[in-house]
Design a protein around this motif. Structure first.
Motif, short mmCIF file in Angstrom:
data_model
loop_
_atom_site.label_atom_id
_atom_site.label_comp_id
_atom_site.label_asym_id
_atom_site.label_seq_id
_atom_site.Cartn_x
_atom_site.Cartn_y
_atom_site.Cartn_z
N ARG A 134 0.83 -1.20 0.00
CA ARG A 134 0.00 0.00 0.00
C ARG A 134 0.87 1.26 0.00
N ILE A 135 1.94 1.22 0.76
CA ILE A 135 2.86 2.37 0.80
C ILE A 135 3.49 2.58 -0.57
N ALA A 136 3.86 1.48 -1.24
CA ALA A 136 4.53 1.58 -2.54
C ALA A 136 3.56 1.77 -3.70
N GLY A 137 2.27 1.65 -3.47
CA GLY A 137 1.29 1.86 -4.54
C GLY A 137 1.20 0.71 -5.52
N ILE A 138 1.33 -0.52 -5.05
CA ILE A 138 1.22 -1.70 -5.91
C ILE A 138 0.25 -2.67 -5.25
N ARG A 139 -0.14 -3.68 -6.02
CA ARG A 139 -1.06 -4.68 -5.49
C ARG A 139 -0.83 -6.01 -6.18
N VAL A 140 -1.39 -7.07 -5.61
CA VAL A 140 -1.26 -8.43 -6.13
C VAL A 140 -2.55 -8.81 -6.83
N VAL A 141 -2.42 -9.40 -8.03
CA VAL A 141 -3.58 -9.89 -8.76
C VAL A 141 -3.27 -11.30 -9.26
N ALA A 142 -4.32 -12.01 -9.63
CA ALA A 142 -4.15 -13.34 -10.24
C ALA A 142 -3.63 -13.15 -11.66
N SER A 143 -2.60 -13.90 -12.02
CA SER A 143 -1.98 -13.73 -13.33
C SER A 143 -2.91 -14.13 -14.47
N ALA A 144 -3.85 -15.03 -14.23
CA ALA A 144 -4.73 -15.51 -15.29
C ALA A 144 -5.87 -14.55 -15.59
N LEU A 147 -7.62 -10.12 -11.78
CA LEU A 147 -8.48 -9.77 -10.66
C LEU A 147 -7.77 -10.09 -9.35
N PRO A 148 -8.30 -9.59 -8.22
CA PRO A 148 -7.68 -9.93 -6.92
C PRO A 148 -7.59 -11.44 -6.74
N PRO A 149 -6.53 -11.91 -6.12
CA PRO A 149 -6.36 -13.36 -5.97
C PRO A 149 -7.41 -13.96 -5.06
N ARG A 151 -8.76 -16.66 -2.16
CA ARG A 151 -8.20 -16.90 -0.82
C ARG A 151 -7.14 -17.98 -0.85
N GLY A 152 -7.39 -19.02 -1.66
CA GLY A 152 -6.40 -20.08 -1.75
C GLY A 152 -5.09 -19.60 -2.35
N GLN A 153 -5.18 -18.80 -3.41
CA GLN A 153 -3.97 -18.24 -4.00
C GLN A 153 -3.23 -17.35 -3.01
N ALA A 154 -3.97 -16.50 -2.31
CA ALA A 154 -3.33 -15.62 -1.33
C ALA A 154 -2.70 -16.41 -0.20
N ALA A 155 -3.35 -17.50 0.22
CA ALA A 155 -2.78 -18.33 1.28
C ALA A 155 -1.49 -19.02 0.82
N GLY A 156 -1.48 -19.56 -0.40
CA GLY A 156 -0.27 -20.18 -0.91
C GLY A 156 0.87 -19.19 -1.07
N ARG A 157 0.55 -18.02 -1.55
CA ARG A 157 1.58 -16.98 -1.70
C ARG A 157 2.14 -16.57 -0.34
#
Length: 201
Positions: A134-144, A147-149, A151-157
Motif C-alpha cells: 500500500r505504501i509503494a502503490g502496488i497490489r497483487v492480482v491473479a496472473s490468469a 483480478l484480486p487473488p 483466498r487459496g492463491q493468497a494463502a499459498g503466496r
C-alpha cells in the motif's frame, strides 16, 4: 340425418386457416435473443486489458517494508510465546525440564510463523495489498484474470513468503534476483508458486 365429417383437403395445415403473408416492407421480427429477451453480453472468457506490471523500484520498497515487518512479527511472536511458556511453567507448576522447553520453543515458532503468514495472507486476500504494498502503490492480482487473488492463491503466496524468511533470508534474496533480472515483468518465487503477479495499484 347426420352428415359425415369432412376433414377437408389434406394440406398439412390441420384445418387451421391459412396465415396472411407478410405485407411488403415489413419483415418478420427476429426472435428475441437469450432466454428472457436480453441481448447476450460478451463471452465469459472475454477480459479487458491486463493491468501493467509494477516497476522494480516500488516492488523493492514494498519488499523491504514487508520484510522488516515480517521479521518483527516473527521475533515478537516468538518472544511472547516463550514468555507465556515461562509463565505457564512458573504459575501452574509445570515441570521445568528439557521437554517443556522444547515443547514451548516449537509452539512459539509455530505461532510466530502463523502470524507472519496471516500478515501476508489476510490483507492480500481482502484487497490485494499488504502495508508495504500500500505504501509503494502496488497490489497483487491473479496472473490468469488480472483480478484480486482468491483466498487459496493468497494463502499459498503467503505461505511461500513466510518460508523464505527462515533460511537466513536467502530465499528472499533469490526471489529478489528473479524479480530484478526479469525487469518489470519479473515474478518472485511466491508469485510463481501462487500464479499471481504484482501490478500498479
Amino acid at each position: 340425418m347426420t352428415q359425415p365429417f369432412d376433414p377437408g383437403p389434406f394440406d398439412g395445415s390441420g384445418g387451421r386457416p391459412p396465415q396472411e403473408p407478410p405485407r411488403p416492407g415489413f419483415a418478420p421480427a427476429d426472435p428475441a435473443p437469450g432466454p428472457a429477451g436480453v441481448s447476450p453480453g460478451p463471452p465469459p472468457d472475454a477480459r479487458g486489458p491486463r493491468p501493467p506490471a509494477a516497476d522494480v523500484p516500488p516492488r523493492l520498497v514494498a519488499a523491504c517494508v514487508d520484510l522488516v515487518l515480517s521479521v518483527l512479527i516473527l521475533y515478537a511472536g516468538f518472544i511472547l510465546m516463550m514468555l507465556a511458556n515461562l509463565a505457564a511453567v512458573t504459575l501452574l507448576g509445570l515441570p521445568d525440564n528439557r521437554a517443556s522447553v522444547t515443547a514451548g520453543t516449537v509452539l512459539a515458532c509455530a505461532v510466530a510463523l502463523a502470524a507472519v503468514v496471516c500478515y501476508h495472507w489476510l490483507p492480500v486476500a481482502r484487497r490485494g495489498q499488504t502495508l508495504g504494498k500500500r505504501i509503494a502503490g502496488i497490489r497483487v492480482v491473479a496472473s490468469a484474470t488480472g483480478l484480486p487473488p482468491a483466498r487459496g492463491q493468497a494463502a499459498g503466496r503467503a505461505a511461500v513468503t513466510a518460508l523464505l524468511v527462515l533460511p537466513c533470508l536467502l530465499g528472499h534474496l533469490v526471489s529478489g534476483i528473479l524479480v530484478a533480472s526479469g525487469g518489470a515483468a519479473g515474478r518472485s518465487l511466491p508469485d510463481r508458486a501462487a500464479r499471481t503477479r504484482v501490478v500498479a495499484a
